[in-house]
Scaffold this motif. Sequence first.
Motif, PDB file in Angstrom:
ATOM      1  N   HIS A  68       2.246   1.259   4.385  1.00 40.47           N
ATOM      2  CA  HIS A  68       3.275   2.312   4.395  1.00 40.47           C
ATOM      3  C   HIS A  68       4.227   2.108   5.577  1.00 40.47           C
ATOM      4  CE1 HIS A  68       4.300   6.850   4.275  1.00 40.47           C
ATOM      5  NE2 HIS A  68       4.868   6.399   5.381  1.00 40.47           N
ATOM      6  N   HIS A  86      11.981   7.986   3.588  1.00 38.08           N
ATOM      7  CA  HIS A  86      11.096   7.899   2.421  1.00 38.08           C
ATOM      8  C   HIS A  86      11.904   7.937   1.112  1.00 38.08           C
ATOM      9  CE1 HIS A  86       8.280   9.387   5.613  1.00 38.08           C
ATOM     10  NE2 HIS A  86       7.613   8.355   5.138  1.00 38.08           N
ATOM     11  N   PHE A  94       7.633  -0.270  -0.393  1.00 36.59           N
ATOM     12  CA  PHE A  94       6.211   0.085  -0.262  1.00 36.59           C
ATOM     13  C   PHE A  94       5.436  -0.382  -1.492  1.00 36.59           C
ATOM     14  CE2 PHE A  94       3.199   3.980   0.501  1.00 36.59           C
ATOM     15  CZ  PHE A  94       2.210   3.149   0.979  1.00 36.59           C
TER      16      PHE A  94
END
Length: 199
Positions: A68, A86, A94
């Motif tokens: 991550h 994110h 990821f």
Amino acid sequence: MKHILEKYLPSHALEPVFVLIQSNNVHLKIVNERRTRHGDYRKMPDGVQQITINANLNKYRFLITLIHEIAHLVAFNEFGRNIKPHGAEWKITFRNLMLPFIRPEIFPTKLLPVIANHFRNPKASSDTDARLSVALKSYDPQNDKNYIFEIPFGGVFRIYNGKTFKRGPKRIKRYECLEISTGKVYLFQPNAEVELLKN
């Protein structure tokens, strides 16, 4: 570094993880438990790419957390520093970095479908995916904690900072809980770990 990582990673993940660390010039620090996060990535003022991971994680959560954080570094390098931490670019990165690890030599068979499902659309934290969090937790040492979803309606529980709450109704995915000392209502993830006081 490799002999240190042996303690924290599944054995078949060791070599490919070490290659990722070296090829991305990661300065990895394994640190004491932090309540608010499992790991983090920062580019230091001197240009060092630093990743910290909590030492208390089981080897499967440690691996997912490390990948991550490496994904943050790789996504920022590939797409620039203006992307959302994110956002879509990080999710793709990821997923791509994690795919080679999603195999039975690395993860237990019963974890594989849960992990595969998570990586269809990875969340900002593995803890916000309650199903994955509970599945990973089963590989932790036993403790005296309960999940919120295990607390009966009206049950009183304490969280890590000593505050006490009464469990209320479920609202879509999270649970409404009343803080006893203030009367304020807070929403808890179903997989939040708490200490049951009375039910």
